[in-house]
Design an enzyme around this catalytic site. Structure first.
Site, PDB file in Angstrom:
ATOM      1  N   ASP A  93    -135.377  63.934 -54.950  1.00 29.05           N
ATOM      2  CA  ASP A  93    -135.436  65.326 -54.217  1.00 29.05           C
ATOM      3  C   ASP A  93    -137.134  65.340 -53.637  1.00 29.05           C
ATOM      4  O   ASP A  93    -137.367  66.026 -55.045  1.00 29.05           O
ATOM      5  CB  ASP A  93    -134.471  66.044 -53.435  1.00 29.05           C
ATOM      6  CG  ASP A  93    -134.265  66.938 -52.638  1.00 29.05           C
ATOM      7  OD1 ASP A  93    -134.378  66.779 -51.608  1.00 29.05           O
ATOM      8  OD2 ASP A  93    -134.498  68.245 -52.909  1.00 29.05           O
ATOM      9  N   GLU A  97    -137.522  60.667 -52.201  1.00 32.45           N
ATOM     10  CA  GLU A  97    -138.104  60.717 -50.043  1.00 32.45           C
ATOM     11  C   GLU A  97    -139.339  61.578 -50.128  1.00 32.45           C
ATOM     12  O   GLU A  97    -139.585  62.952 -51.141  1.00 32.45           O
ATOM     13  CB  GLU A  97    -137.363  62.293 -50.236  1.00 32.45           C
ATOM     14  CG  GLU A  97    -137.065  63.392 -49.390  1.00 32.45           C
ATOM     15  CD  GLU A  97    -136.464  64.184 -49.053  1.00 32.45           C
ATOM     16  OE1 GLU A  97    -135.995  65.259 -47.914  1.00 32.45           O
ATOM     17  OE2 GLU A  97    -136.240  65.151 -49.600  1.00 32.45           O
TER      18      GLU A  97
END
Length: 524
Positions: free
Chosen positions: A228, A264
């Site tokens: 993330d 990401e």
């Protein structure tokens, strides 16, 4: 998931027409040529399915999605039987955070080594992994290493003055942008929210903690991690971010050489491209996702610019392989942070065409749960993460957050639930199943380098995969298109086709006629 993404989205929309973002001219051509000769590890290539864990399936009917609910519905993803006609034939599952957390979304972790009790127990998780492996499904876990929760014991010890843990975070004596005031009178970096203090990822002790966490879950049987907020590891310092991502990639690969990492970087093509230099397997292909009005797939679907689509996809393939010869692209239409694809696409036909376009792109495509049903949702985050509609009665579906406007209904653009769509031969769900079964015949679609073949027909993309396979898309929504086969494609024959309408493509005397919204696969 995070408010900061809104600012990034504006930047992305303004700057990410791929042809304008490329840095191909600054790359050494010899690096690109070297990429072609790299050996491919096919074990890292899979069709992935993302679930927002709390919204997917509720096994005990308490209104909350849970691990046992996922286990009970694994056959929906893949039965593990090659002759099955009922499953999606996906081989990878990305689960959003399942760790102890105070929030509904789980991206603020209080303990990376504990299962969130609302999802179940460690035994439930171990059973999920075992059952997934029986079906050939690799599970990757979402790891928010950029920040923790303020309730995390590390941050609590930092607030108490423990020097070791003070150094786990980034502090300032004065107010700065992206910082929040703590109870100790100092300011801590919290780029996304004051409830999410950013970790000091330059600290060797923090790195030791992260290595311990990844090893624990790999030992539990997970097949890798979705990372993330990679773009925020070191805000405004891509070199440090890339260096840390390299350290993390190398660490995980030493723990398990077959582990898969996808990161990401919700940003421009240029920023994503740079971080591929870390050696990470994949970074999500945000420039080609639907949330960007200038993305190649959006322009192709809305404006019929198929020829441009082919040029831009080839350029992106060259870019990422110049920075990492073993790069695996990770295309997607939408995810838990973006408006759902069915909200952005105006018709079922367009949704079907979008599906076959990105699922037949190279790399590892990611299907967001419910995308195969036409599940809609936009605006605030909760509305992008509505419950999975398993049947008309709502059985096994978690409850929506009724405090959120617009989140009280489950809406799809194609006849509702899984059960309803399974019974409808023309449903979007059954179209996804058809596409993935066609794709399974051609492993080179995922693994081989591609080459765009220029044609004069604007609505067509003609892309060669490897030596012998060519995929032609017609992005016109109204017209059959006839083209003379380019020299490099002469000698091929139609081996499969996906036509949104009932019309079929025909190849006669070296001329191909392809219906509107159709994909044709040609092979020598």
């Amino acid at each position: 998931m995070k408010n900061k993404l809104l600012l990034l989205l504006v930047t992305l929309l303004a700057t990410c027409a791929l042809s304008a973002c490329q840095k191909a001219n600054s790359k050494d051509s010899s690096v690109k040529k070297a990429a072609v000769s790299q050996k491919v590890d096919r074990s890292l290539y899979r069709n992935f399915y993302e679930i927002f864990t709390s919204s997917f399936a509720d096994s005990n009917h308490d209104g909350e999605g849970d691990l046992n609910g996922v286990t009970q519905h694994l056959d929906y993803l893949n039965t593990g039987k090659s002759n099955s006609t009922t499953d999606l034939k996906v081989q990878g599952l990305w689960m959003t955070p399942i760790f102890a957390s105070p929030s509904y979304h789980g991206y603020d972790v209080t303990n990376y080594e504990e299962i969130n009790p609302k999802f179940g127990t460690m035994a439930d998780f171990e059973n999920l992994i075992a059952q997934a492996k029986k079906r050939g499904i690799a599970v990757i876990l979402d790891m928010p290493f950029n920040h923790t929760a303020t309730d995390n014991i590390w941050f609590q010890k930092a607030l108490s003055g423990d020097k070791k843990y003070v150094d786990y975070y980034n502090w300032s004596d004065t107010a700065e942008e992206g910082y929040s005031l703590a109870s100790n009178g100092k300011y801590y970096e919290s780029e996304f929210d004051k409830s999410m203090p950013d970790l000091n990822l330059a600290n060797p002790e923090v790195k030791k903690e992260i290595a311990k966490i990844t090893k624990l879950w790999l030992d539990k049987g997970v097949s890798g991690f979705r990372l993330d907020a990679v773009g925020f590891y070191f805000s405004n310092d891509d070199k440090k971010t890339t260096a840390f991502t390299k350290w993390l990639t190398d660490t995980v690969k030493k723990q398990n050489p077959k582990a898969y990492l996808v990161g990401e970087v919700f940003s421009t093509a240029s920023a994503i491209d740079d971080i591929y230099q870390s050696g990470i397997d994949s970074l999500f292909d945000f420039p080609n996702a639907l949330q960007s009005s200038s993305s190649p797939i959006n322009s192709a679907l809305v404006l019929g610019e198929g020829s441009l689509f082919g040029q831009q996809i080839e350029a992106w393939d060259q870019e990422i392989h110049a920075d990492n010869p073993k790069a695996i692209d990770a295309p997607f239409l939408s995810n838990h942070d973006t408006d759902r694809s069915a909200t952005l696409l105006s018709s079922l036909s367009m949704q079907k065409m979008a599906a076959q376009t990105y699922l037949l792109m190279p790399g590892n495509p990611f299907i967001y749960y419910g995308e195969e049903l036409g599940l809609t949702g936009s605006g605030i985050d909760q509305n992008k993460r509505l419950p999975m509609p398993w049947n008309a009665a709502g059985t096994d579906s978690p409850k929506a957050d009724i405090s959120v406007p617009g989140a009280t209904e489950i809406a799809t653009t194609d006849g509702g639930s899984v059960a309803q769509q399974e019974a409808n031969p023309n449903s979007l769900l059954n179209w996804y199943k058809k596409i993935l079964r066609v794709k399974a015949k051609y492993p080179e679609i995922a693994t081989d380098r591609l080459k765009n073949i220029s044609v004069s027909e604007e609505s067509l993309s003609v892309i060669n995969y490897g030596k012998d396979l060519t995929i032609i898309n017609n992005f016109s929504d109204t017209e059959n298109v006839t083209m003379k086969l380019p020299k490099s494609v002469v000698g091929t024959k139609i081996t499969d086709q996906l036509s949104v309408s009932s019309s079929q493509a025909k190849l006669t005397d070296g001329k191909l006629t392809i219906p509107a919204y159709s994909t044709v696969i040609l092979k020598k």
